[in-house]
Design a protein around this motif. Structure first.
Motif, short mmCIF file in Angstrom:
data_model
loop_
_atom_site.label_atom_id
_atom_site.label_comp_id
_atom_site.label_asym_id
_atom_site.label_seq_id
_atom_site.Cartn_x
_atom_site.Cartn_y
_atom_site.Cartn_z
N TYR A 71 0.67 -1.31 0.06
CA TYR A 71 -0.02 -0.01 0.09
C TYR A 71 0.90 1.34 -0.12
N ASP A 75 6.12 2.69 5.52
CA ASP A 75 5.42 1.98 6.71
C ASP A 75 6.26 1.28 7.32
N PHE A 77 6.18 -1.38 9.45
CA PHE A 77 5.68 -2.72 9.44
C PHE A 77 5.68 -3.46 8.19
N MET A 78 4.97 -2.75 7.30
CA MET A 78 5.06 -3.24 6.05
C MET A 78 6.46 -3.32 5.24
N ASN A 155 -2.67 -8.34 4.81
CA ASN A 155 -2.62 -7.02 5.86
C ASN A 155 -3.98 -6.27 5.90
N ARG A 156 -4.56 -5.99 4.71
CA ARG A 156 -5.84 -5.26 4.91
C ARG A 156 -6.77 -5.99 4.37
N ASN A 217 -7.25 0.20 7.07
CA ASN A 217 -7.19 -1.38 7.66
C ASN A 217 -8.11 -1.50 8.92
N ASP A 219 -7.87 -3.37 10.87
CA ASP A 219 -7.02 -3.46 12.24
C ASP A 219 -7.32 -2.26 13.30
N ARG A 223 -8.62 -2.76 16.94
CA ARG A 223 -7.70 -2.64 18.24
C ARG A 223 -8.41 -1.56 19.06
N TRP A 248 -0.97 5.43 11.57
CA TRP A 248 0.10 4.59 11.90
C TRP A 248 1.57 5.28 11.69
N ASN A 275 -0.58 1.05 16.71
CA ASN A 275 0.68 0.27 16.18
C ASN A 275 1.82 0.95 17.08
N ASP A 303 2.86 -4.52 17.17
CA ASP A 303 3.64 -5.00 16.05
C ASP A 303 4.89 -5.69 16.22
N ASN A 323 3.00 -8.63 15.81
CA ASN A 323 2.13 -8.72 14.52
C ASN A 323 3.19 -9.54 13.59
C1 GAL Z 1 -1.15 -2.95 10.78
C2 GAL Z 1 0.13 -2.65 11.27
C3 GAL Z 1 0.59 -1.24 11.07
C4 GAL Z 1 0.67 -0.76 9.82
C5 GAL Z 1 -0.67 -1.37 8.98
C6 GAL Z 1 -0.82 -1.26 7.53
O1 GAL Z 1 -1.23 -4.43 10.56
O2 GAL Z 1 0.16 -3.01 12.80
O3 GAL Z 1 1.69 -0.98 11.71
O4 GAL Z 1 1.44 -1.38 9.01
O5 GAL Z 1 -0.93 -2.79 9.21
O6 GAL Z 1 -1.80 -1.39 6.94
#
Ligand code: GAL
Length: 369
Positions: A71, A75, A77-78, A155-156, A217, A219, A223, A248, A275, A303, A323
């Motif tokens: 995406y 980022d 995490f990604m 992820n999404r 997302n 998430d 959360r 994020w 996150n 994460d 994560n």
């Molecule tokens: C989540 C993650 C975030 C960000 C997000 C992107 O799962 O915890 O840090 O990366 O995805 O969609």
């Protein structure tokens, strides 16, 4: 071929069983020991699937082309996720490096849809997609279906209805991710496990601010909801002082926390961040305001970025939640390979989260390094 079918099926099934077992037993029961088993087992799974995949195609997936779109590259995490995805596809599954192409969706769905269109025109064998807008899944799935190209979403998460449609219509599409309700619950539990259950000033109410991720997302929503629900389910009274989108992003969260600390001061007992990148930003403002984590304010993220896990060890963050980008990336790559080989693939594949507190932070850090 027969061997592969078995091994891949066992691999995929055991991933799912692990995840279902954890859901059934409830978040509370996961311990550091259980964590170790999960990680060890999914590694074995990944290894055996990788071997089986190689064997089935005569040890060579190198001519197959995998198109990946993230995406946005910017980022934290990604970035970890896509690094593992590339490594695993090339080093473990045997795809040629130049046949694994990763594009930056630049947080722009139109741009990303173009990239996907190009992958389709160039006849890629399989796509792994981290959509900018998860609501684009039906349209993107149709594009891929018409071209006969399977797709692994990561992820999404698309809607449950969309995932069900793939199953009902026999569409070669699947989702690999985590159930974010679990991560939210763990965050709430981390607060409940503190000596005063989050009620630092002893007024009988836990006053918090909530810094949310980009709502594209799911998430972010889960959360937010389940972290607070863990407290209220335990009979703890809560007061939301502020809820704001930090997308994020560390810098955005730093600003939000700074403003909130100016407005609410000592009233803030807990900072919930969807996150870790945002928890890192929040920490900068907490420290600048002269507050001390675990003493006069609590801070949790998700994460398990190495910096955040180190902060948990150093009493600069109360807790985080792993994560598992390694298992997710490996499962996504395994599903992509299974599609190429014409195997059956489940429509939804979930990987477990792991709670990270001071007790197991060192162990988690060692695994991440
Ligand atoms: C989540 C993650 C975030 C960000 C997000 C992107 O799962 O915890 O840090 O990366 O995805 O969609």
């Amino acid at each position: 071929m027969r061997l592969l079918k078995k091994a891949a099926a066992i691999g995929i099934a055991s991933l799912m069983v692990l995840s279902m077992a954890a859901c059934g037993s409830g978040a509370k029961e996961t311990t550091a020991a259980a964590t170790e088993t999960t990680t060890a087992e999914s590694k074995t799974t990944a290894e055996s699937t990788a071997e089986a995949v190689k064997e089935a195609v005569g040890g060579d997936l190198s001519d197959k082309k995998v198109g990946i779109s993230i995406y946005k590259f910017d980022d934290n995490f990604m970035t970890l996720y896509r690094t593992e995805l590339q490594r695993y596809l090339v080093d473990e599954l045997g795809f040629k490096k130049e046949n694994v192409v990763v594009q930056d969706g630049k947080n722009d769905q139109a741009e990303q849809t173009n990239q996907i269109q190009n992958f389709i025109t160039q006849k890629y064998d399989v796509l792994i997609l981290n959509l900018v807008q998860s609501s684009s899944a039906p349209e993107v799935t149709e594009m891929c279906k018409e071209a006969g190209i399977p797709v692994v979403y990561i992820n999404r998460e698309p809607t449950v209805e969309e995932e069900q449609r793939w199953k009902d219509e026999g569409i070669k599409a699947t989702y690999v991710g985590c159930d974010a309700r679990q991560s939210g619950t763990y965050q709430g539990e981390e607060i409940l496990e503190t000596s005063n259950k989050g009620d630092i000033n002893g007024d009988g109410v836990v006053s918090y601010i909530m810094i949310q991720g980009d709502p594209e997302n799911v998430d972010a929503q889960y959360r937010t909801e389940f972290s607070v629900k863990a407290l209220t389910d335990a009979g703890v009274e809560v007061k939301e002082l502020l809820k704001q989108r930090g997308d994020w992003d560390q810098a955005k969260a730093q600003q939000i926390t700074q403003d909130a600390l100016t407005q609410f001061g000592d009233e803030i007992e807990v900072v919930f961040c969807n996150n870790d990148a945002m928890a890192l930003g929040a920490l900068q403002s907490i420290e600048a305001a002269g507050r001390t984590v675990n003493k006069d304010i609590y801070l949790v993220g998700v994460d398990a970025l190495t910096e955040a896990v180190q902060n948990v060890l150093d009493d600069k963050q109360t807790g985080t939640v792993f994560n598992d980008h390694l298992s997710q990336a490996q499962a996504a790559a395994d599903m992509a390979s299974a599609f190429i080989l014409g195997e059956e693939v489940e429509n939804v594949n979930m990987v477990d989260y792991v709670k990270v507190t001071k007790e197991n932070a060192q162990e988690v850090l060692d695994k991440l390094k």
